[in-house]
Write an enzyme that holds these catalytic residues in place. Structure first.
Site, PDB file in Angstrom:
ATOM      1  N   LYS A 262      25.999   9.589   0.195  1.00  0.00           N
ATOM      2  CA  LYS A 262      24.938  10.278   0.929  1.00  0.00           C
ATOM      3  C   LYS A 262      23.601  10.009   0.231  1.00  0.00           C
ATOM      4  O   LYS A 262      23.014   8.958   0.422  1.00  0.00           O
ATOM      5  CB  LYS A 262      25.274  11.765   1.048  1.00  0.00           C
ATOM      6  CG  LYS A 262      26.496  12.002   1.943  1.00  0.00           C
ATOM      7  CD  LYS A 262      26.852  13.450   2.093  1.00  0.00           C
ATOM      8  CE  LYS A 262      27.934  13.662   3.143  1.00  0.00           C
ATOM      9  NZ  LYS A 262      29.200  12.982   2.878  1.00  0.00           N
TER      10      LYS A 262
ATOM     11  N   HIS B  92      26.584  17.638  -0.090  1.00  0.00           N
ATOM     12  CA  HIS B  92      25.336  17.829   0.639  1.00  0.00           C
ATOM     13  C   HIS B  92      24.308  18.565  -0.211  1.00  0.00           C
ATOM     14  O   HIS B  92      23.497  19.346   0.303  1.00  0.00           O
ATOM     15  CB  HIS B  92      25.594  18.562   1.951  1.00  0.00           C
ATOM     16  CG  HIS B  92      26.307  17.725   2.961  1.00  0.00           C
ATOM     17  ND1 HIS B  92      25.661  16.832   3.792  1.00  0.00           N
ATOM     18  CD2 HIS B  92      27.623  17.612   3.250  1.00  0.00           C
ATOM     19  CE1 HIS B  92      26.536  16.225   4.567  1.00  0.00           C
ATOM     20  NE2 HIS B  92      27.745  16.679   4.256  1.00  0.00           N
TER      21      HIS B  92
ATOM     22  N   SER C 193      28.140  21.690   5.308  1.00  0.00           N
ATOM     23  CA  SER C 193      27.575  20.581   6.061  1.00  0.00           C
ATOM     24  C   SER C 193      27.380  20.878   7.528  1.00  0.00           C
ATOM     25  O   SER C 193      26.520  20.278   8.177  1.00  0.00           O
ATOM     26  CB  SER C 193      28.463  19.340   5.905  1.00  0.00           C
ATOM     27  OG  SER C 193      29.767  19.587   6.406  1.00  0.00           O
TER      28      SER C 193
END
Length: 441
Positions: free
Chosen positions: A287, A256, A228
């Protein structure tokens, strides 16, 4: 009525307590002042609107239109163009990779779950905290990742905190990339397994550590799929090859990557053709999959069953709120129904990276929507981020202890709901601010 001795004793205790508090305040103020002097103080900007490509920011002019009567039409691909507005502060630092935080179908699913299943469970899962929607989402996540089973947590930080201690014993070993996320590091600290750390993405060092670890019962290689802070991707083919050679298991944190890496957004294991080689995946709902909260582990059914019995964050944390479950479930549905938006991410990411590099900036990582603009100096990163906001671009400077000393950067994140014009405007602002601060010649 207090005696003289009792009164003096009480006053003495009160004085000692006051002295201890004064001592604590002195220590804390000295520590805080050190953070300020180092230029690593992290302020919190207050957003007064929904998350999206354009946002309202408290005390910053140029907020978006308040007209919310028209929203994106149903379907994941439609939200790319419909969520973008021509006004407001451009947000280039959210983990809202697919732009689903404010998608109307996601919001409606959350409202429906709230109405049908209530605000919360007031319980952990094994007492009276498991609803049908929790089980449905776990089954959906397992199907999405093509694994046997899945288990939900309040966050992926909790999933990482709960995995290693439950799975590994003093007979086992875990071999971890040195730049793994803090939650993986903390989770590994909690377990009693032998701990090995290999240099970032260094396969020769990983092999050496696996050779050292051969004397242990189980060997688990732990890595982020996409890192990240730097935007680089783990070489899963090489990792899985070494794991197979030395009889190790592979764990990947996909926070991610889930939703947008790989042909259908399954993550780095799909991107690199390793879906049948990775044993355990941890990821997040906070996310790309709606952006609320929640995490999960998916993998072998026996492992998931063990986590339900032994994983402390699962056993001692309240169940995910129904509205969060409903939002995440709908986000996953939209992704699986139409993954066209996934394909747009690579093009937009490449546009930003190539334009920034042509302007003279150093961008860490490759082919990932996390695009760290490397600056080195913490104060420079903070000041540039502040001046970017004055130009209508919301970005944040990252410095120690979030990243190593001397590696300060502004981490830009590209979203599917950014237009090409948004990206170009961000680049132009970086060039202007970079020249102002001497970061560009």
């Amino acid at each position: 009525m207090w005696s003289g001795c009792a009164l003096r004793a009480a006053l003495s205790r009160g004085h000692r307590a006051h002295s201890a508090l004064a001592q604590l305040r002195g220590i804390l103020e000295k520590e805080l002042e050190g953070i300020r002097e180092a230029g690593t103080w992290k302020s919190e900007r207050v957003i007064t609107s929904r998350q999206g490509p354009r946002i309202h920011v408290e005390n910053v002019s140029g907020g978006p239109s308040t007209d919310t009567s028209s929203g994106p039409s149903p379907g994941l691909s439609c939200c790319v163009c419909s969520l973008s507005s021509t006004s407001g502060i451009l947000n280039f630092c959210a983990n809202n990779y697919l732009g689903l935080c404010s998608h109307p179908e996601v919001i409606q699913a959350g409202l429906q779950a709230l109405e049908e299943f209530g605000a919360g469970l007031s319980s952990v899962r094994f007492i009276c905290g498991t609803q049908s929607i929790h089980k449905d989402l776990e089954a959906k996540l397992a199907r999405f990742h093509q694994r046997e089973d899945a288990i939900l947590y309040p966050s992926c930080f909790d999933a990482n905190a709960g995995l290693f201690e439950a799975l590994l014993t003093p007979e086992d070993a875990v071999v971890s990339d040195e730049l793994n996320h803090a939650s993986i590091i903390d989770g590994i600290r909690l377990c009693k397994a032998h701990k090995y750390r290999y240099r970032h993405l260094d396969m020769a060092d990983l092999e050496a550590k696996l050779q050292e670890a051969q004397k242990h019962r189980l060997r688990l290689v732990a890595t982020d799929g996409a890192f990240s802070m730097d935007g680089d991707i783990a070489p899963l083919k090489e990792i899985c090859l070494l794991a197979s050679r030395y009889g190790a298991l592979v764990f990947v944190d996909e926070c991610h990557a889930t939703g947008f890496l790989g042909a259908t957004g399954r993550g780095t294991d799909e991107l690199l053709g390793m879906m049948d080689q990775v044993t355990i995946i941890n990821s997040t709902l906070g996310k790309a999959l709606g952006g609320a909260s929640g995490g999960y582990t998916t993998g072998p059914r026996a492992l998931i069953s063990l986590l339900r019995q032994r994983s402390r964050p699962y056993l001692f944390s309240n169940s995910l709120p129904p509205a969060v479950v409903g939002c995440a479930s709908k986000a996953l549905d939209l992704l699986m129904e139409n993954n066209a938006i996934v394909q747009s991410m690579a093009t937009k990411t490449q546009r930003f990276r190539s334009k920034m590099e042509a302007a003279g900036f150093t961008i860490s990582g490759a082919n990932h929507p996390i695009c760290p603009v490397m600056l080195g100096d913490a104060r420079l990163a903070s000041c540039m981020a502040d001046d970017m906001l004055k130009r209508g671009i919301f970005v944040i400077g990252f410095s120690y202890p979030v990243v190593p000393k001397g590696k300060a950067r502004i981490r830009v994140q590209i979203s599917a709901v950014h237009s090409e014009e948004d990206i170009d405007r961000c680049v132009d602002a970086f060039v202007e601010v970079g020249r102002l601060h001497g970061a560009l010649s």
